[in-house]
Scaffold this motif. Structure first.
Motif, short mmCIF file in Angstrom:
data_model
loop_
_atom_site.label_atom_id
_atom_site.label_comp_id
_atom_site.label_asym_id
_atom_site.label_seq_id
_atom_site.Cartn_x
_atom_site.Cartn_y
_atom_site.Cartn_z
N GLU A 161 -10.58 40.37 -20.46
CA GLU A 161 -10.17 40.96 -19.18
C GLU A 161 -9.05 41.97 -19.38
OE1 GLU A 161 -10.25 41.74 -15.14
OE2 GLU A 161 -11.65 40.55 -16.33
N ARG A 162 -8.10 41.63 -20.23
CA ARG A 162 -6.99 42.55 -20.50
C ARG A 162 -7.49 43.82 -21.20
NH1 ARG A 162 -1.89 39.64 -23.08
NH2 ARG A 162 -0.99 41.66 -22.55
N MET A 163 -8.45 43.67 -22.09
CA MET A 163 -9.02 44.83 -22.77
C MET A 163 -9.70 45.76 -21.77
SD MET A 163 -8.42 44.93 -26.03
CE MET A 163 -9.76 45.93 -26.70
N GLN A 164 -10.46 45.19 -20.85
CA GLN A 164 -11.12 45.99 -19.83
C GLN A 164 -10.11 46.69 -18.95
OE1 GLN A 164 -14.27 46.89 -19.36
NE2 GLN A 164 -13.55 48.13 -17.64
N SER A 166 -7.12 47.57 -19.77
CA SER A 166 -6.44 48.63 -20.53
C SER A 166 -7.27 49.91 -20.55
CB SER A 166 -6.16 48.15 -21.96
OG SER A 166 -7.37 48.02 -22.70
N LYS A 167 -8.61 49.76 -20.52
CA LYS A 167 -9.47 50.94 -20.47
C LYS A 167 -9.32 51.68 -19.15
CE LYS A 167 -12.98 48.90 -23.52
NZ LYS A 167 -14.38 48.40 -23.61
N GLU A 168 -8.86 50.96 -18.13
CA GLU A 168 -8.65 51.56 -16.81
C GLU A 168 -7.20 52.01 -16.61
OE1 GLU A 168 -9.99 48.65 -13.96
OE2 GLU A 168 -11.64 48.05 -15.29
N GLY A 169 -6.39 51.85 -17.68
CA GLY A 169 -5.01 52.32 -17.61
C GLY A 169 -3.99 51.25 -17.24
N PHE A 170 -4.43 50.01 -17.04
CA PHE A 170 -3.52 48.93 -16.64
C PHE A 170 -2.96 48.23 -17.87
CE2 PHE A 170 -6.53 49.36 -13.13
CZ PHE A 170 -5.69 49.40 -12.02
N TRP A 171 -1.63 48.23 -18.01
CA TRP A 171 -1.00 47.47 -19.08
C TRP A 171 -0.51 46.17 -18.48
CZ3 TRP A 171 3.64 45.08 -20.08
CH2 TRP A 171 3.84 44.66 -21.40
N LEU A 172 -0.92 45.05 -19.10
CA LEU A 172 -0.64 43.74 -18.53
C LEU A 172 0.20 42.90 -19.48
CD1 LEU A 172 -1.33 41.97 -16.04
CD2 LEU A 172 -3.29 41.10 -17.34
N PRO A 173 1.35 42.40 -19.04
CA PRO A 173 2.13 41.49 -19.88
C PRO A 173 1.35 40.21 -20.11
CG PRO A 173 3.41 42.24 -17.97
CD PRO A 173 1.99 42.61 -17.73
N THR A 174 1.83 39.38 -21.04
CA THR A 174 1.20 38.09 -21.27
C THR A 174 1.18 37.29 -19.97
OG1 THR A 174 1.94 38.01 -23.57
CG2 THR A 174 1.33 35.92 -22.56
N VAL A 175 0.05 36.71 -19.67
CA VAL A 175 -0.15 36.00 -18.41
C VAL A 175 0.27 34.54 -18.57
CG1 VAL A 175 -1.81 35.31 -16.64
CG2 VAL A 175 -2.05 37.52 -17.83
N ARG A 176 1.12 34.08 -17.70
CA ARG A 176 1.58 32.69 -17.71
C ARG A 176 0.60 31.83 -16.93
NH1 ARG A 176 3.58 27.99 -18.25
NH2 ARG A 176 5.73 27.47 -17.74
N ILE A 177 0.21 30.69 -17.48
CA ILE A 177 -0.62 29.76 -16.71
C ILE A 177 0.10 28.41 -16.67
CG2 ILE A 177 -2.77 30.92 -17.32
CD1 ILE A 177 -3.35 28.57 -19.22
N PRO A 276 -3.58 53.61 -12.93
CA PRO A 276 -2.60 54.18 -13.86
C PRO A 276 -3.18 55.13 -14.90
CG PRO A 276 -2.32 51.80 -13.64
CD PRO A 276 -3.64 52.14 -13.03
N LYS A 277 -4.50 55.22 -14.99
CA LYS A 277 -5.09 56.11 -16.00
C LYS A 277 -4.74 57.57 -15.74
CE LYS A 277 -9.68 56.82 -13.89
NZ LYS A 277 -11.12 56.62 -14.07
N TYR A 278 -4.30 57.85 -14.50
CA TYR A 278 -3.90 59.22 -14.15
C TYR A 278 -2.44 59.51 -14.48
CZ TYR A 278 -8.24 59.54 -11.45
OH TYR A 278 -9.56 59.55 -11.07
N LEU A 279 -1.77 58.61 -15.20
CA LEU A 279 -0.34 58.78 -15.47
C LEU A 279 0.02 60.13 -16.06
CD1 LEU A 279 2.50 57.60 -15.48
CD2 LEU A 279 1.99 56.54 -17.69
N PRO A 280 -0.71 60.66 -17.05
CA PRO A 280 -0.35 61.99 -17.57
C PRO A 280 -0.39 63.07 -16.47
CG PRO A 280 -1.84 60.88 -19.08
CD PRO A 280 -1.81 60.05 -17.84
N ARG A 281 -1.40 63.00 -15.62
CA ARG A 281 -1.49 63.96 -14.52
C ARG A 281 -0.35 63.76 -13.52
NH1 ARG A 281 -6.17 65.82 -12.54
NH2 ARG A 281 -4.75 67.00 -11.18
N VAL A 282 0.01 62.51 -13.28
CA VAL A 282 1.11 62.21 -12.36
C VAL A 282 2.40 62.81 -12.88
CG1 VAL A 282 2.58 60.35 -11.44
CG2 VAL A 282 0.09 60.09 -11.42
#
Length: 326
Positions: A161-164, A166-177, A276-282
């Motif tokens: 899920e995190r890999m997917q 990241s392809k969309e531009g989302f960086w996710l910290p380690t998830v706590r459960i 977030p994938k648009y960050l460079p444009r932003v």
């Protein structure tokens, strides 16, 4: 020497018989305060006294007198009985209710990220980098769902899920459960900095439950990513782009565009359904907007960024505007 009861602790499972039969004793080092032995091993230390080693029992007159020692004792006995595996869910639930503690505390996971990466050094670095006071993103669940996370390939599914993402531009910290006794047995929540962004009660627990929870978690984090977006995360995102877009980032962020300003503009940008994938444009658009109007407000700058990026031929807008295209 303390006076205590040398009672036996017996755990019996109908399908397996007696899985634990140990003395209710715990030995610890009086200098380091670390537990060095429990159960029958602690009794052996009692028979052969050692300097700086104290043997105690959490029981007094058949009742729990020291809950901290009781938790340490039961945690150790569970490990003896099940090794590296995890105890029967019904036994775990009963012990949690008896001791009035959560399952992750009883299993020794209370202050660890029971997450994708089990490397202790990596976990420490992540904790230091994030400076966690509150968990950025967490999945909290009731006691009946503990088995879902312990009996299933959580690490593999969350990593995918995190890999997917990241392809969309989302960086996710380690998830706590973690589990929480205050939740209903089959309830789970998605939280961002301890704020509940999703709550559901699972009707049936089966092989698809964990996939459903992680998929739901990913969907909610995408929708609420602006809430998760800290200055630290903004810095990690921009640092990543220094490799692929050095001219865009170097000398611009944070020299001309502070992390705080970029964070606030991104929050507004993301709230409109962008990613977030648009960050460079932003960054490019924000730098131009600041050049034209250095005194513009955050709202004005964000609006200009959205105008520059949310054009009719943008693929996201195009798919919405042309649902019946051939």
């Amino acid at each position: 020497m303390d006076l205590f009861e040398t009672a036996d602790i017996v755990i019996y499972i109908e399908s397996r018989g007696v899985v634990v039969k140990e003395k209710s004793l715990l030995a610890f080092d009086t200098i380091s305060k670390k537990v060095v032995a429990t159960g029958n091993d602690a009794e052996d230390m009692l028979k052969n006294p050692q300097e700086n080693i104290k043997v105690i029992s959490p029981l007094r007159r058949g009742m729990i007198a020291d809950y901290i020692a009781a938790v340490e004792l039961m945690r150790s006995l569970l490990r003896k009985a099940w090794g590296q595996g995890l105890p029967d869910i019904s036994i775990l639930s009963d012990l949690c209710r008896l001791l009035n503690v959560s399952a992750d505390l009883l299993l020794g996971l209370e202050y660890k990220n029971f997450a994708e990466n089990n490397d202790a050094k990596t976990q420490d670095v992540i904790l230091q980098n994030l400076g966690i006071c509150l968990d950025p993103a967490a999945i909290i669940f009731g006691v009946d769902l503990v088995q879902v996370f312990t009996d299933s390939p959580y690490a593999e599914l969350m990593t995918a899920e995190r890999m997917q993402m990241s392809k969309e531009g989302f960086w996710l910290p380690t998830v706590r459960i973690r589990d929480d006794l205050q939740l209903r047995p089959r309830e789970f929540m998605v939280t961002i900095y301890d704020r509940v962004v999703y709550d559901e009660q699972v009707e049936v627990i089966d092989d698809t439950t964990l996939e459903h929870i992680i998929r739901t978690f990913g969907q909610e984090i995408r929708k609420k990513y602006g809430m998760l977006l800290s200055r630290d995360i903004v810095k990690k995102l921009t640092d990543n782009f220094k490799i692929s877009c050095p001219a865009l980032i170097e000398g611009v962020v944070p020299e001309k565009i502070s992390y705080c300003l970029l964070q606030e503009v991104l929050k507004i940008f993301l709230s409109r359904g962008n990613t977030p994938k648009y960050l460079p444009r932003v960054i490019e658009s924000l730098e131009s907007a600041l050049y034209r109007n250095p005194d513009a407000s955050v709202e004005q700058l964000a609006e200009q960024v959205c105008i520059d990026i949310e054009t009719p031929d943008n693929i996201a807008a195009f798919l919405v505007l042309h649902p019946d295209r051939n």
